[in-house]
Write an enzyme that holds these catalytic residues in place. Structure first.
Site, PDB file in Angstrom:
ATOM      1  N   GLU A  91     -73.054  15.358 -37.256  1.00 21.19           N
ATOM      2  CA  GLU A  91     -73.676  15.339 -35.951  1.00 21.19           C
ATOM      3  C   GLU A  91     -74.454  16.626 -35.598  1.00 21.19           C
ATOM      4  O   GLU A  91     -73.755  17.765 -35.929  1.00 21.19           O
ATOM      5  CB  GLU A  91     -73.093  14.880 -34.738  1.00 21.19           C
ATOM      6  CG  GLU A  91     -72.344  13.658 -34.773  1.00 21.19           C
ATOM      7  CD  GLU A  91     -71.271  13.552 -33.779  1.00 21.19           C
ATOM      8  OE1 GLU A  91     -70.975  12.365 -33.819  1.00 21.19           O
ATOM      9  OE2 GLU A  91     -70.989  14.478 -32.979  1.00 21.19           O
ATOM     10  N   CYS A 104     -77.266  22.346 -31.610  1.00 20.46           N
ATOM     11  CA  CYS A 104     -75.798  22.674 -31.792  1.00 20.46           C
ATOM     12  C   CYS A 104     -75.475  22.122 -33.027  1.00 20.46           C
ATOM     13  O   CYS A 104     -76.025  21.019 -33.239  1.00 20.46           O
ATOM     14  CB  CYS A 104     -75.149  21.993 -30.524  1.00 20.46           C
ATOM     15  SG  CYS A 104     -73.338  21.910 -30.618  1.00 20.46           S
ATOM     16  N   CYS A 111     -62.446  17.739 -38.320  1.00 20.67           N
ATOM     17  CA  CYS A 111     -61.989  19.039 -37.831  1.00 20.67           C
ATOM     18  C   CYS A 111     -60.324  18.852 -38.028  1.00 20.67           C
ATOM     19  O   CYS A 111     -59.871  17.592 -37.800  1.00 20.67           O
ATOM     20  CB  CYS A 111     -62.189  19.158 -36.387  1.00 20.67           C
ATOM     21  SG  CYS A 111     -61.488  20.690 -35.664  1.00 20.67           S
ATOM     22  N   CYS A 115     -57.347  19.136 -31.168  1.00 18.72           N
ATOM     23  CA  CYS A 115     -57.496  19.444 -29.880  1.00 18.72           C
ATOM     24  C   CYS A 115     -57.452  18.011 -29.168  1.00 18.72           C
ATOM     25  O   CYS A 115     -57.934  17.082 -29.696  1.00 18.72           O
ATOM     26  CB  CYS A 115     -58.736  19.972 -29.250  1.00 18.72           C
ATOM     27  SG  CYS A 115     -59.108  21.775 -29.848  1.00 18.72           S
ATOM     28  N   CYS A 118     -60.422  15.829 -27.855  1.00 19.48           N
ATOM     29  CA  CYS A 118     -61.727  15.883 -28.608  1.00 19.48           C
ATOM     30  C   CYS A 118     -61.829  15.008 -29.533  1.00 19.48           C
ATOM     31  O   CYS A 118     -60.673  14.486 -30.302  1.00 19.48           O
ATOM     32  CB  CYS A 118     -61.856  17.203 -29.205  1.00 19.48           C
ATOM     33  SG  CYS A 118     -63.344  17.513 -30.136  1.00 19.48           S
ATOM     34  N   CYS A 335     -69.019  16.119 -28.892  1.00 20.09           N
ATOM     35  CA  CYS A 335     -68.662  16.350 -30.330  1.00 20.09           C
ATOM     36  C   CYS A 335     -67.860  15.250 -31.052  1.00 20.09           C
ATOM     37  O   CYS A 335     -66.716  15.073 -30.291  1.00 20.09           O
ATOM     38  CB  CYS A 335     -67.965  17.659 -30.614  1.00 20.09           C
ATOM     39  SG  CYS A 335     -68.931  18.977 -30.189  1.00 20.09           S
TER      40      CYS A 335
END
Length: 346
Positions: A91, A104, A111, A115, A118, A335
């Site tokens: 993205e 961004c 990832c 977290c 997220c 995100c």
């Protein structure tokens, strides 16, 4: 797979030209076509000989991104889901501000930081992006803005992934972005955000740049941060703060702290008081982020009154604090949300 030309610096393109029997300035012309004229194919590089253009076609790829989805918000935010050469997707977001256009960018496919609030971590880490794949996101964004007669005025490295776990590619990307013969983005108009990869915070402090540093902190103490951010078990809260004090002593630059407010979890007055106690002696700015609802997560948004109370407590302790203006809320601009949906459908 041919190497992506955006992975190469000006000096490397100059050396490539010499290695191919051309004067070094041909490398400079190629660099100019990529970043100033921003062409999409080698054949458009009209001041190069046909033979040299042929060598470029043979040896490099210039196409890194294939547009899968484009969403436009009523506030001007544009979010892209781009396909990569290996069928992964990333993205990129263009945000319109009163001071200009910010892009961004993403630094990893997925990832592994984990977290718990997220969407980026859903599915884990697939691979790092190359510097050129990060560069291509900005170049594509600038090409879109070219049609409006506008330019990329700032870059935030806050998309999917942990930039400091892909440190070398991130630094190469940054050097390409600030190059005076390329896009020439001012260093102070670039912000890199990390979840607190302590060794590379020290390394970044020693890089001697004016690029801004932001830290995703999200809690005022070790215990709560470990629950929200598993990376804190590897790099504990106190170690992160110590590395940031080193960064500040070395650079004299202000640090931004990103704090996602989660209803009933980390948004109470006692959390604000504790956070103020940690940060009040630092040159810093706290960006409060009302957490986006992610269907796969159970967290809820902090109430409006609690957001303002949290802000008031920090401000009363002399901590510089703002509430992030939400953008792209109507197009799943948090995100990882668009990619997560794409993975489900795929």
């Amino acid at each position: 797979m041919k190497p992506l030309i955006y992975d190469f610096s000006l000096e490397e393109l100059q050396q490539w030209a010499k290695d191919n029997g051309e004067p070094a300035f041909r490398g400079g012309q190629i660099f100019d076509w990529l970043y100033v004229k921003r062409v999409n194919d080698f054949e458009s590089m009209s001041n190069l000989s046909k033979a040299l253009r042929g060598k470029l076609v043979e040896q490099f790829s210039i196409s890194a991104l294939t547009e899968i989805t484009k969403l436009e918000s009523k506030d001007g935010t544009v979010k892209f889901l781009f396909g990569l050469h290996d069928d992964h997707a990333i993205e990129t977001v263009i945000m319109k501000h009163n001071y200009g256009n910010s892009v961004c960018v993403t630094t990893q496919v997925g990832c592994r930081i984990g977290c718990t609030f997220c969407a980026s971590t859903l599915g884990g880490l697939k691979r790092d992006l190359t510097a050129g794949e990060i560069v291509a996101q900005v170049v594509r964004s600038q090409q879109i803005l070219d049609a409006r007669g506008e330019r990329v005025s700032s870059i935030v490295i806050m998309g999917t992934g942990e930039p400091f776990e892909n440190y070398d590619a991130t630094m190469r990307f940054l050097r390409l972005m600030i190059h005076e013969k390329g896009l020439n983005i001012g260093q102070r108009h670039i912000t890199v955000s990390t979840s607190g990869i302590v060794p590379n915070i020290y390394k970044f402090a020693d890089e001697d740049t004016q690029i801004n540093l932001a830290i995703s902190i999200h809690a005022p103490n070790d215990t709560l941060r470990s629950k929200l951010m598993p990376v804190n078990r590897r790099y504990p809260f106190d170690d992160v703060i110590e590395s940031l004090r080193y960064y500040q002593a070395k650079t004299g630059r202000r640090i931004s702290f990103e704090y996602a407010l989660i209803g009933g979890v980390n948004d109470q007055p006692e959390h604000a008081e504790e956070l103020a106690g940690v940060l009040k002696t630092m040159l810093c700015h706290v960006n409060l982020i009302p957490v986006n609802h992610v269907p796969e997560r159970k967290y809820v948004r902090t109430s409006r009154n609690d957001i303002f109370e949290f802000q008031r407590i920090l401000a009363d302790h002399g901590v510089n604090v703002t509430i992030r203006r939400e953008q792209g809320h109507d197009i799943a601009a948090a995100c990882g949300q668009l990619r997560a949906k794409h993975m489900e459908l795929g």
